[in-house]
Motif scaffolding. Structure first.
Motif, mmCIF file in Angstrom:
data_model
loop_
_atom_site.group_PDB
_atom_site.id
_atom_site.type_symbol
_atom_site.label_atom_id
_atom_site.label_comp_id
_atom_site.label_asym_id
_atom_site.label_seq_id
_atom_site.Cartn_x
_atom_site.Cartn_y
_atom_site.Cartn_z
ATOM 1 N N ASP A 1 -42.679 43.047 -4.431
ATOM 2 C CA ASP A 1 -43.361 42.537 -5.624
ATOM 3 C C ASP A 1 -44.843 42.889 -5.563
ATOM 4 O O ASP A 1 -45.657 42.147 -5.032
ATOM 5 C CB ASP A 1 -43.172 41.022 -5.729
ATOM 6 N N TRP A 2 -45.206 44.015 -6.145
ATOM 7 C CA TRP A 2 -46.587 44.476 -6.102
ATOM 8 C C TRP A 2 -47.473 43.788 -7.144
ATOM 9 O O TRP A 2 -48.665 44.056 -7.224
ATOM 10 C CB TRP A 2 -46.637 45.985 -6.285
ATOM 11 N N SER A 3 -46.882 42.932 -7.961
ATOM 12 C CA SER A 3 -47.703 42.186 -8.918
ATOM 13 C C SER A 3 -48.536 41.126 -8.205
ATOM 14 O O SER A 3 -49.567 40.686 -8.730
ATOM 15 C CB SER A 3 -46.807 41.519 -9.970
ATOM 16 N N GLN A 4 -48.107 40.739 -7.002
ATOM 17 C CA GLN A 4 -48.861 39.753 -6.227
ATOM 18 C C GLN A 4 -49.929 40.459 -5.396
ATOM 19 O O GLN A 4 -49.652 41.435 -4.696
ATOM 20 C CB GLN A 4 -47.927 38.972 -5.303
ATOM 21 N N LYS A 5 -51.127 39.965 -5.490
ATOM 22 C CA LYS A 5 -52.264 40.582 -4.817
ATOM 23 C C LYS A 5 -52.045 40.684 -3.311
ATOM 24 O O LYS A 5 -52.418 41.679 -2.676
ATOM 25 C CB LYS A 5 -53.526 39.779 -5.120
ATOM 26 N N LYS A 6 -51.427 39.698 -2.730
ATOM 27 C CA LYS A 6 -51.235 39.663 -1.281
ATOM 28 C C LYS A 6 -50.277 40.743 -0.793
ATOM 29 O O LYS A 6 -50.199 41.010 0.406
ATOM 30 C CB LYS A 6 -50.718 38.295 -0.844
ATOM 31 N N ASN A 7 -49.545 41.370 -1.730
ATOM 32 C CA ASN A 7 -48.577 42.400 -1.352
ATOM 33 C C ASN A 7 -49.094 43.821 -1.543
ATOM 34 O O ASN A 7 -48.365 44.776 -1.297
ATOM 35 C CB ASN A 7 -47.293 42.233 -2.174
#
Length: 273
Positions: A101-107
Motif C-alpha cells: 500500500d504505497w498510499s501510506q507515507k510510511k510505506n
C-alpha cells in the motif's frame, strides 16, 4: 557478450540481523506526518543512474533466495526519529518485503521501525568530493545499524581505491581486504562490459563466491539466445553430418552394385564371393 553465472543462494542460516525483531516490535511508531520523504532531487549523473539500475535489476533477475529481500536505489533510510534520513545510492535488506500500500507515507521509504530491521548493505557511488563518504557517513551508517558500508568511487575522486567494502564491528567499520560479504553470502566485483548499450570499464556488479556476476534480465535473455543459437548450429552440424553419412553410404552402395554387375557379366555370382 560471453558471461556465465551461478546465482548465489542466500539462506536464512546466513542471515544476520542488526538487532532483534523483538526490540523493534517494542518500539512505538514515531509520528512522520511532517517528515519529508521525497525531495524531488535528481540523481547525480548518468554513471550513478545506470549503476544503480544495474545493481537493482541484476539482483531482482538473478538472486536465488529462500527469504524475501528488498533492493532499492536512491530511497531514504530513516533510522531514528527526528534525524534526517540517509539516502544510499543502493541498499539491500534481507528478510523484508516491499510494502504493497504505497498510499501510506510510511510505506514509501525505508523506516527501520516499520521494516523491523536495518538493511544489510548500503552502497554509496561517489560523484563529487563533497558527499562525506569517507567522513560523517561512517558514523551515520554505523548508527543506522548497516552491516556493510560500500564506497564505489569509479572516477577516483576520494582516493586511488575504486571500491572499498567496510564491515560493521562493535563500534566502528573495518575495511575488508576482499569484496565478499559473508553475512549475506554475496559479493561485489568490478566488471568491464556493456550495459544498456553503454560500454564502461568499471561497472560495480554483484557476484557469487566464485566471482560469477549476477545477470540482468537482458543478459539472461542474450545468454539464452546464444545457447539457442549454439544448439541450432549443433543440430545443423549434426544434420549435415547425417546427410554426408547418408550420401557416403549411397555412394558405397552404388559402387558395390556396380562391382556386382561387372562380376555377373563375367559369370561370377557376387553372393558366393
Amino acid at each position: 557478450m560471453n558471461v556465465t553465472t551461478t546465482s548465489p543462494n542466500i539462506s536464512s542460516s546466513s542471515y544476520l540481523s542488526s538487532s532483534s525483531e523483538t526490540e523493534w516490535e517494542l518500539m512505538p511508531e514515531p509520528d512522520i506526518s511532517e517528515v519529508v520523504i521525497e525531495d524531488e532531487q535528481p540523481v547525480d549523473n548518468l554513471i550513478s543512474e545506470k549503476q544503480q539500475r544495474l545493481l537493482t535489476s541484476s539482483a531482482y533477475s538473478s538472486l536465488n533466495v529462500e527469504i524475501p529481500f528488498l533492493v532499492t536505489a536512491n530511497v531514504g533510510l530513516f533510522y531514528a526519529e527526528k534525524k534526517p534520513p540517509l539516502v544510499p545510492d543502493v541498499m539491500l535488506s534481507l528478510k523484508v518485503k516491499c510494502p504493497e500500500d504505497w498510499s501510506q507515507k510510511k510505506n514509501r521509504s525505508y523506516f527501520t521501525w516499520n521494516f523491523g530491521k536495518s538493511p544489510e548493505i548500503a552502497i554509496e557511488i561517489v560523484s563529487n568530493k563533497v558527499g562525506n563518504e569517507l567522513g560523517s557517513k561512517f558514523k551515520n551508517y554505523l548508527d543506522a545499524g548497516v552491516d556493510y558500508y560500500v564506497i564505489f568511487d569509479p572516477l577516483k575522486y576520494l582516493s586511488k581505491n575504486v571500491l572499498q567494502v567496510y564491515k560493521k564491528q562493535v563500534s566502528s567499520y573495518q575495511l575488508q581486504e576482499d569484496y565478499w560479504l559473508e553475512a549475506v553470502n554475496l559479493g561485489l566485483t568490478l566488471w568491464s562490459g556493456e550495459f544498456e548499450g553503454q560500454f564502461y570499464q568499471q561497472w560495480l556488479r554483484w557476484c557469487d563466491k566464485s566471482g560469477n556476476i549476477l545477470l540482468t534480465g537482458d543478459e539472461k535473455f542474450e545468454l539464452e539466445k546464444q545457447r539457442a543459437e549454439t544448439e541450432k548450429q549443433r543440430a545443423e552440424t549434426e544434420k549435415q553430418r547425417a546427410e554426408t553419412e547418408k550420401q557416403r553410404a549411397e555412394t558405397e552402395k552404388q559402387r558395390a552394385d556396380h562391382l556386382a554387375q561387372i562380376l555377373r557379366e563375367q559369370g561370377i555370382d557376387p553372393d558366393l564371393i
